[in-house]
Scaffold this motif. Structure first.
Motif, short mmCIF file in Angstrom:
data_model
loop_
_atom_site.label_atom_id
_atom_site.label_comp_id
_atom_site.label_asym_id
_atom_site.label_seq_id
_atom_site.Cartn_x
_atom_site.Cartn_y
_atom_site.Cartn_z
N ILE A 172 0.99 -1.22 0.04
CA ILE A 172 -0.11 -0.17 0.06
C ILE A 172 0.73 1.34 0.03
O ILE A 172 0.70 2.24 -0.81
CB ILE A 172 -0.86 0.08 1.16
CG1 ILE A 172 -2.17 -1.08 1.00
CG2 ILE A 172 -1.75 1.24 1.19
CD1 ILE A 172 -2.76 -1.23 2.50
N ALA A 173 1.97 1.21 0.85
CA ALA A 173 2.88 2.37 0.73
C ALA A 173 3.56 2.65 -0.53
O ALA A 173 3.79 3.72 -1.04
CB ALA A 173 3.84 2.27 1.77
N THR A 174 3.79 1.52 -1.19
CA THR A 174 4.32 1.55 -2.80
C THR A 174 3.42 2.28 -3.60
O THR A 174 3.81 3.15 -4.36
CB THR A 174 4.78 0.32 -3.04
OG1 THR A 174 5.80 -0.45 -2.09
CG2 THR A 174 5.30 0.25 -4.53
N VAL A 175 2.20 1.75 -3.65
CA VAL A 175 1.00 2.37 -4.29
C VAL A 175 1.10 4.05 -4.22
O VAL A 175 0.77 4.51 -5.04
CB VAL A 175 -0.04 1.77 -4.16
CG1 VAL A 175 -1.45 2.32 -5.08
CG2 VAL A 175 -0.04 0.06 -4.58
N ALA A 176 1.11 4.08 -2.78
CA ALA A 176 0.95 5.65 -2.37
C ALA A 176 1.94 6.50 -2.92
O ALA A 176 1.78 7.79 -3.53
CB ALA A 176 0.84 5.73 -0.85
N LEU A 177 3.08 6.09 -2.68
CA LEU A 177 4.24 6.96 -3.19
C LEU A 177 4.46 6.87 -4.67
O LEU A 177 5.00 8.01 -5.18
CB LEU A 177 5.59 6.06 -2.75
CG LEU A 177 5.95 6.13 -1.18
CD1 LEU A 177 7.25 5.23 -0.75
CD2 LEU A 177 6.29 7.57 -0.77
N VAL A 178 4.40 5.98 -5.55
CA VAL A 178 4.36 5.90 -6.79
C VAL A 178 3.31 7.07 -7.36
O VAL A 178 3.22 7.71 -8.31
CB VAL A 178 4.17 4.51 -7.55
CG1 VAL A 178 3.99 4.58 -9.13
CG2 VAL A 178 5.43 3.68 -7.15
N LEU A 239 12.69 6.69 0.62
CA LEU A 239 11.84 5.40 0.66
C LEU A 239 12.10 4.44 -0.45
O LEU A 239 11.14 3.78 -0.69
CB LEU A 239 10.49 6.14 0.68
CG LEU A 239 10.16 6.87 2.09
CD1 LEU A 239 8.78 7.49 1.84
CD2 LEU A 239 10.32 6.26 3.18
N GLN A 240 13.12 4.42 -1.20
CA GLN A 240 13.10 3.81 -2.47
C GLN A 240 13.24 2.19 -2.07
O GLN A 240 12.69 1.49 -2.48
CB GLN A 240 14.73 4.08 -3.03
CG GLN A 240 14.95 3.32 -4.20
CD GLN A 240 16.21 3.46 -4.86
OE1 GLN A 240 16.99 4.31 -4.27
NE2 GLN A 240 16.70 3.15 -5.79
N ARG A 241 13.95 1.77 -0.96
CA ARG A 241 13.87 0.55 -0.74
C ARG A 241 12.49 -0.04 -0.37
O ARG A 241 12.37 -1.33 -0.43
CB ARG A 241 14.88 0.33 0.52
CG ARG A 241 14.76 0.77 1.87
CD ARG A 241 15.95 0.65 2.86
NE ARG A 241 15.49 1.11 3.98
CZ ARG A 241 15.04 0.60 5.20
NH1 ARG A 241 14.54 -0.95 5.03
NH2 ARG A 241 14.63 1.01 6.22
N VAL A 244 10.81 -0.86 -3.25
CA VAL A 244 11.26 -2.05 -4.03
C VAL A 244 10.60 -3.25 -3.28
O VAL A 244 10.07 -4.16 -3.88
CB VAL A 244 13.06 -2.19 -4.06
CG1 VAL A 244 13.02 -3.54 -4.67
CG2 VAL A 244 13.35 -0.80 -4.99
N ALA A 245 10.65 -3.32 -1.97
CA ALA A 245 10.13 -4.22 -1.22
C ALA A 245 8.76 -4.41 -1.45
O ALA A 245 7.98 -5.77 -1.62
CB ALA A 245 10.28 -3.97 0.06
N GLY A 246 8.01 -3.20 -1.53
CA GLY A 246 6.39 -3.20 -2.00
C GLY A 246 6.03 -3.88 -3.27
O GLY A 246 5.27 -4.98 -3.46
N LEU A 247 7.05 -3.71 -4.43
CA LEU A 247 6.78 -4.20 -5.70
C LEU A 247 7.15 -5.58 -5.86
O LEU A 247 6.74 -6.15 -6.46
CB LEU A 247 7.82 -3.32 -6.62
CG LEU A 247 7.27 -1.93 -6.90
CD1 LEU A 247 8.38 -1.07 -7.77
CD2 LEU A 247 5.79 -1.84 -7.70
N THR A 248 8.23 -6.11 -4.83
CA THR A 248 8.29 -7.48 -5.08
C THR A 248 7.61 -8.58 -3.95
O THR A 248 7.82 -9.64 -4.13
CB THR A 248 9.78 -7.65 -4.88
OG1 THR A 248 10.30 -7.04 -3.44
CG2 THR A 248 10.71 -6.80 -5.98
#
Length: 254
Positions: A172-178, A239-241, A244-248
């Protein structure tokens, strides 16, 4: 990728003669902050910044919520033609955003939403990418946890916010950041729907600055560009790592 960003930052603290010097002068003799002061003095940069913050916060927030609700429905709720709905969402990922510019503009103009936050935000609220990513993550969740929550009397709302959301927080954090990065950098649609300076977002404001200064005042343009790029660049770098963690996270099974 780094070289243009470094050149932008260096040029933003150069005087005009240093920028146009031949042979090329890589570093300024003394950092010059007048370009940043000129940006703030000549343009309503605070208003531009506020517009971008409002559009990004509201647009990204609604997009993430819609992605969560849609992904939850596609995974945990039975309804007719569920697979067809998912296929339509996948097809939406393949449609270039430029294709819908004219229909969106016609609709927004008919509604009288030009030069408004609604006109900037509403047409882009559909988020096929976020829905797809969260659906793939929700499919990896153990059904035993969901069944246990159901036995305890948890409805869909409690299951989503008390069980699924905490477990899927990295995705969810990955979707939010992107989504935040995409909203902050959006240029084409705000450029089309807004023609009043007081409603311009930061990327569109750079076009206003370029039209006013032409190609003779690159120091001011680079300073304005740095003020647009640096906030989201810092957030993305820190927050790059997590991205990457969220995408994988949903890419493996076990």
């Amino acid at each position: 990728m780094i070289a243009p960003l470094l050149w932008m930052l260096i040029s933003s603290v150069k005087t005009r003669p240093e920028i146009f010097t031949v042979p090329l002068q890589w570093l300024p003799e003394r950092p010059y902050g007048g370009n940043y002061a000129e940006v703030v003095d000549r343009y309503p940069f605070g208003r531009f910044f506020l517009n971008s913050v409002v559009v990004t916060a509201v647009g990204a927030g609604i997009k993430v919520l819609l992605a969560m609700f849609t992904a939850y429905a596609l995974v945990f709720i039975r309804f007719p033609a569920k697979k067809l709905v998912f296929i339509v969402i996948i097809v939406a990922l393949m449609v270039p955003p430029q294709v819908v510019v004219v229909p969106n503009y016609t609709l927004i103009a008919d509604l009288g939403w030009q030069n408004t936050y609604l006109g900037i935000i509403v047409p882009g609220l559909g988020t096929a990418f976020g829905t797809f990513l969260l659906r793939q993550q929700f499919l990896t969740l153990p059904h035993a946890i969901i069944d246990a929550a159901t036995l305890d009397g948890a409805g869909h709302w409690r299951r989503l916010w008390r069980v699924i959301a905490p477990i899927s927080a990295p995705t969810i954090a990955t979707v939010a950041l992107v989504t935040i990065v995409s909203e902050w950098n959006e240029y084409l649609w705000p450029l089309i729907i807004v023609d009043r300076p007081e409603m311009m977002t930061l990327p569109v404001a750079l076009t206003l600055m370029q039209n006013a200064d032409g190609t003779n005042n690159w120091g001011v343009l680079m300073a304005g560009t740095a003020m647009v790029v640096l906030p989201v660049l810092i957030i993305f770098t820190l927050l790059q790592r997590h991205i990457v963690a969220g995408l994988t996270q949903g890419a493996t099974t076990g």
